[in-house]
Each structure stands twice: as structure tokens, then as C-alpha cells.
Design a protein around this motif. Structure first.
Motif, PDB file in Angstrom:
ATOM      1  N   GLU A 187       0.873  -1.230  -0.052  1.00 49.46           N
ATOM      2  CA  GLU A 187      -0.110   0.054   0.004  1.00 49.46           C
ATOM      3  C   GLU A 187       0.911   1.352   0.048  1.00 49.46           C
ATOM      4  OE1 GLU A 187      -3.574   2.131   2.827  1.00 49.46           O
ATOM      5  OE2 GLU A 187      -2.748   0.229   3.480  1.00 49.46           O
ATOM      6  N   ILE A 188       0.445   2.382  -0.951  1.00 46.79           N
ATOM      7  CA  ILE A 188       1.074   3.467  -1.066  1.00 46.79           C
ATOM      8  C   ILE A 188       0.316   4.592  -0.487  1.00 46.79           C
ATOM      9  CG2 ILE A 188       2.728   5.023  -2.483  1.00 46.79           C
ATOM     10  CD1 ILE A 188       3.868   2.167  -2.419  1.00 46.79           C
ATOM     11  N   GLU A 189       0.658   5.342   0.381  1.00 42.16           N
ATOM     12  CA  GLU A 189      -0.019   6.506   0.878  1.00 42.16           C
ATOM     13  C   GLU A 189       0.317   7.601  -0.026  1.00 42.16           C
ATOM     14  OE1 GLU A 189       0.322   7.687   4.820  1.00 42.16           O
ATOM     15  OE2 GLU A 189       0.307   5.689   5.604  1.00 42.16           O
ATOM     16  N   LEU A 190      -0.725   8.599  -0.437  1.00 42.86           N
ATOM     17  CA  LEU A 190      -0.437   9.699  -1.219  1.00 42.86           C
ATOM     18  C   LEU A 190      -0.722  11.148  -0.589  1.00 42.86           C
ATOM     19  CD1 LEU A 190      -2.827   8.704  -4.095  1.00 42.86           C
ATOM     20  CD2 LEU A 190      -0.292   8.314  -3.795  1.00 42.86           C
ATOM     21  N   LEU A 191       0.224  11.831  -1.161  1.00 42.11           N
ATOM     22  CA  LEU A 191       0.174  13.458  -0.469  1.00 42.11           C
ATOM     23  C   LEU A 191       0.376  14.420  -1.849  1.00 42.11           C
ATOM     24  CD1 LEU A 191       0.295  15.527   1.763  1.00 42.11           C
ATOM     25  CD2 LEU A 191       2.580  15.426   1.928  1.00 42.11           C
ATOM     26  N   LYS A 192      -0.515  14.917  -2.208  1.00 42.00           N
ATOM     27  CA  LYS A 192      -0.464  16.052  -3.257  1.00 42.00           C
ATOM     28  C   LYS A 192      -0.176  17.180  -2.593  1.00 42.00           C
ATOM     29  CE  LYS A 192      -4.154  17.520  -5.337  1.00 42.00           C
ATOM     30  NZ  LYS A 192      -5.304  17.584  -6.404  1.00 42.00           N
ATOM     31  N   THR A 193       0.963  17.988  -2.984  1.00 39.12           N
ATOM     32  CA  THR A 193       1.368  19.235  -2.167  1.00 39.12           C
ATOM     33  C   THR A 193       0.458  20.313  -2.730  1.00 39.12           C
ATOM     34  OG1 THR A 193       2.967  19.397  -4.022  1.00 39.12           O
ATOM     35  CG2 THR A 193       3.879  18.538  -1.995  1.00 39.12           C
ATOM     36  N   THR A 194       0.336  21.114  -2.004  1.00 36.71           N
ATOM     37  CA  THR A 194      -0.783  22.561  -2.444  1.00 36.71           C
ATOM     38  C   THR A 194      -0.210  23.619  -2.287  1.00 36.71           C
ATOM     39  OG1 THR A 194      -1.535  22.376  -0.089  1.00 36.71           O
ATOM     40  CG2 THR A 194      -2.704  21.014  -1.731  1.00 36.71           C
ATOM     41  N   HIS A 195       0.836  23.765  -1.616  1.00 37.79           N
ATOM     42  CA  HIS A 195       1.385  25.092  -1.432  1.00 37.79           C
ATOM     43  C   HIS A 195       3.032  24.783  -1.131  1.00 37.79           C
ATOM     44  CE1 HIS A 195       0.277  23.572   2.852  1.00 37.79           C
ATOM     45  NE2 HIS A 195       1.439  23.956   2.979  1.00 37.79           N
ATOM     46  N   PRO A 196       3.910  25.959  -1.244  1.00 37.46           N
ATOM     47  CA  PRO A 196       5.353  25.754  -0.881  1.00 37.46           C
ATOM     48  C   PRO A 196       5.595  25.669   0.616  1.00 37.46           C
ATOM     49  CG  PRO A 196       4.822  27.802  -2.121  1.00 37.46           C
ATOM     50  CD  PRO A 196       3.460  27.197  -1.758  1.00 37.46           C
ATOM     51  N   LYS A 197       6.461  24.389   0.779  1.00 38.03           N
ATOM     52  CA  LYS A 197       6.889  23.789   1.720  1.00 38.03           C
ATOM     53  C   LYS A 197       6.145  22.907   2.414  1.00 38.03           C
ATOM     54  CE  LYS A 197      10.109  27.397   3.418  1.00 38.03           C
ATOM     55  NZ  LYS A 197      10.594  27.974   1.953  1.00 38.03           N
ATOM     56  N   HIS A 198       5.012  22.162   1.864  1.00 35.37           N
ATOM     57  CA  HIS A 198       3.986  21.688   2.051  1.00 35.37           C
ATOM     58  C   HIS A 198       4.761  20.233   2.370  1.00 35.37           C
ATOM     59  CE1 HIS A 198      -0.297  19.350   1.247  1.00 35.37           C
ATOM     60  NE2 HIS A 198       0.397  19.274   2.463  1.00 35.37           N
ATOM     61  N   ALA A 199       5.480  19.747   1.497  1.00 35.82           N
ATOM     62  CA  ALA A 199       6.080  18.411   1.791  1.00 35.82           C
ATOM     63  C   ALA A 199       6.916  18.380   2.868  1.00 35.82           C
ATOM     64  CB  ALA A 199       6.938  17.885   0.588  1.00 35.82           C
TER      65      ALA A 199
END
Length: 314
Positions: free
Chosen positions: A46-58
Motif C-alpha cells: 500500500e502506498i499513501e498519497l500526498l499532493k502538495t498544495t503550497h510551498p513547503k508542504h512536503a
């Protein structure tokens, strides 16, 4: 019973997350998104997902949650990778990074021979090996491959995102030409354990990379030796002469190996030093503005574990 438990532990899938910048590149990620996830899931579960929405989000996410993961897969440019490095740099347990280069330049990928072809890059994430890459710290900011100030150093982050997407690397060149009209020498003081040098400079460039600005700038660079290559391109005290501009351009176009003994260039291999500059001098780390003015610099040996193709050093 004990053997059964051991077998279950061995087969347990690692905890993984895929972080992606939807604005990076020119649609390459979107076209291959399902392929990427399906391929990674077959290997890692299983792979979780994170779509960045703003600078420095990651960066913000990984500072809080990064130690929960065994692998962090990421798609984006060098700026996205820099956020991830800053997010995990101070964690006690650092995840292994899997990088899919979908940005405009992708210098780290070029240095590590990670393909910009998505399917080949994904293969490095499933069949590659872990490389322990040095990182560095300049004041409170971490970086992977370059820290610089002076000629052409602001075009990477001053170039509008829409322009990058439309024109690619040409947009950097165009903005770099505009930058020449406003360029002024930098007063620099370099302090190491063994020397103190003061000079005027057209460009200060600290490199832990073979590729910079998509050019094979320093092909003999070693990325895990605990040192960086420091280049100070000297200039006239009051103005940057065209001959000095051409010297910088030659370094990028033909590599700097032939310039390392040039009397107009200060070259050092170092692991720790300080550079004093005026307070309003912008400092670029990995293609993004980090801070202004003087900084203390140190290499963090093998601070990043990253998946690479098995033949990346051959």
C-alpha cells in the motif's frame, strides 16, 4: 510458533508514501500516474498519497510525520527534492527516498543517472540500489547539490512557474540574460580552518553535483566523499567585466575541470567553512532562495539515502 512470527515479520510490507507536485513538469506525471502507483504497489504494498498544495508542504509534513515511513517516493523537480531533504534531515529515523524527476532541470537526477523517462525512473525505484548521498547545511537550511550567489543564481527562482512550464530550460536562459544587466560584484570573505581570503566575485558556487543548471558542470564530482567543491569566480571590484562573464559561461558550457587551476578562480575542496557577505546578498540553495547574507557551511556525510539505478557509478 517463534519461526512463524519471524516469517510474518520478514514478509511485512514497508510503510510508504508518494509525495507529488501536480504543477511540476509538463503533464508527464499525470499521464503516468496509475502506472507509477501500480508498479510501486506490486513491490512495496500500500502506498499513501500526498499532493502538495503550497510551498513547503512536503517539508512541513515530513518534519512531523517522516519518521513513520520506510520509503518516501516523490515526483517533482529539484525544489521538491530539497523540501524533502529539509523535512527529513533532522529526523532520528530517516526514510529512504525514491525520486521521480518531473521538473524542468532535474540536476540531482542527472548526477545520479536517474532517467527522466518515467518508466525507466520507476524501475530504479523497484530494482535499483540505495546510494548514501552527502547533503549540506548552510545556516539553518539543508541542501543536496548546490549553494550559490552571484551571476545567474537568481534566475532559477525568479522565473515564473508558467514560463518554466511553457518554455522549459530556455526560460532560465532568458531570465539569466536580463539578470546580467543588473549584476554587480559580491564582496566575499572565505574563512576556513587554514586560511582567510577576501576578494570580489562574479559568482560563488558551492557544488556537490556533476550537473548544475542542466550543464555537466563538474563531471569529476564525488557525491559521497564528505566534501564539496567550492568555486569563487573573481571579478573587478566595481563592475563585472564581460571577460569575467564569459569565464563563468565557459565553466558551465565546457565544465570546470580545466578552470580549477585558473588564477582568476579560487577552487577548494572543503567540508566546513564560513562565507561573509553583505546582508542583502541572496543565497540560492538547490534552485530556490534560502536566505540573505553571510553563512556557515558544513557537509553532512551520507545524510540522504536515495534509490538509484544499479549502474549509476559506471
Amino acid at each position: 510458533m517463534e519461526n512463524t512470527n519471524e516469517n510474518l515479520l520478514i514478509k511485512q510490507k514497508p510503510k510508504c508514501i508518494f509525495i507529488f507536485n501536480p504543477e511540476s513538469g509538463q503533464g508527464k506525471l499525470k499521464r503516468n500516474f496509475n502506472f507509477i502507483l501500480d508498479t510501486l504497489a506490486k513491490k512495496y504494498g500500500e502506498i499513501e498519497l500526498l499532493k502538495t498544495t503550497h510551498p513547503k508542504h512536503a517539508l512541513e509534513f515530513l518534519k512531523e510525520n517522516g519518521n513513520k515511513y520506510d520509503y518516501v517516493f516523490a515526483s517533482g523537480g529539484d525544489g521538491t527534492l530539497n523540501e524533502i531533504v529539509n523535512g527529513i534531515a533532522e529526523l532520528d529515523k530517516k526514510p529512504i527516498i525514491g525520486y521521480l524527476p518531473t521538473g524542468t532541470v532535474n540536476d540531482v537526477a542527472r548526477s545520479l543517472k536517474i532517467s527522466r523517462n518515467i518508466k525507466k525512473a520507476v524501475k530504479a525505484l523497484t530494482d535499483g540500489e540505495v546510494f548514501e548521498h552527502d547533503i549540506f547545511k548552510a545556516n539553518n537550511h539543508y541542501g543536496t547539490y548546490v549553494c550559490c550567489s552571484g551571476l545567474f543564481s537568481i534566475s532559477s527562482y525568479k522565473t515564473p512557474r508558467a514560463e518554466k512550464k511553457k518554455f522549459g530550460k530556455i526560460s532560465y536562459f532568458r531570465n539569466g540574460c536580463h539578470e546580467l544587466l543588473r549584476a554587480k560584484p559580491i564582496d566575499v570573505e572565505l574563512q576556513t580552518e587554514s586560511e582567510d581570503i577576501k576578494t570580489s566575485s562574479a559568482l560563488v558556487l558551492i557544488s556537490n553535483s556533476r550537473s548544475t543548471a542542466s550543464f555537466l558542470f563538474n563531471k569529476s564530482a564525488i557525491l559521497d566523499d564528505g566534501k564539496v567543491d567550492l568555486f569563487i569566480f573573481k571579478s573587478h571590484k566595481k563592475i563585472i567585466l564581460m571577460s569575467e562573464v564569459f569565464k563563468v559561461l565557459r565553466g558551465f558550457m565546457f565544465g570546470v575541470n580545466h578552470l580549477k587551476k585558473n588564477k582568476h578562480i579560487i577552487y577548494r575542496q572543503v567540508s566546513k567553512f564560513k562565507i561573509n557577505m553583505k546582508e542583502n546578498t541572496p543565497i540560492n540553495i538547490d534552485g530556490e532562495k534560502a536566505f540573505d547574507g553571510s553563512f556557515e557551511f558544513e557537509v553532512i556525510p551520507k545524510g540522504l539515502k536515495i534509490l538509484v539505478p544499479k549502474k549509476h557509478n559506471k
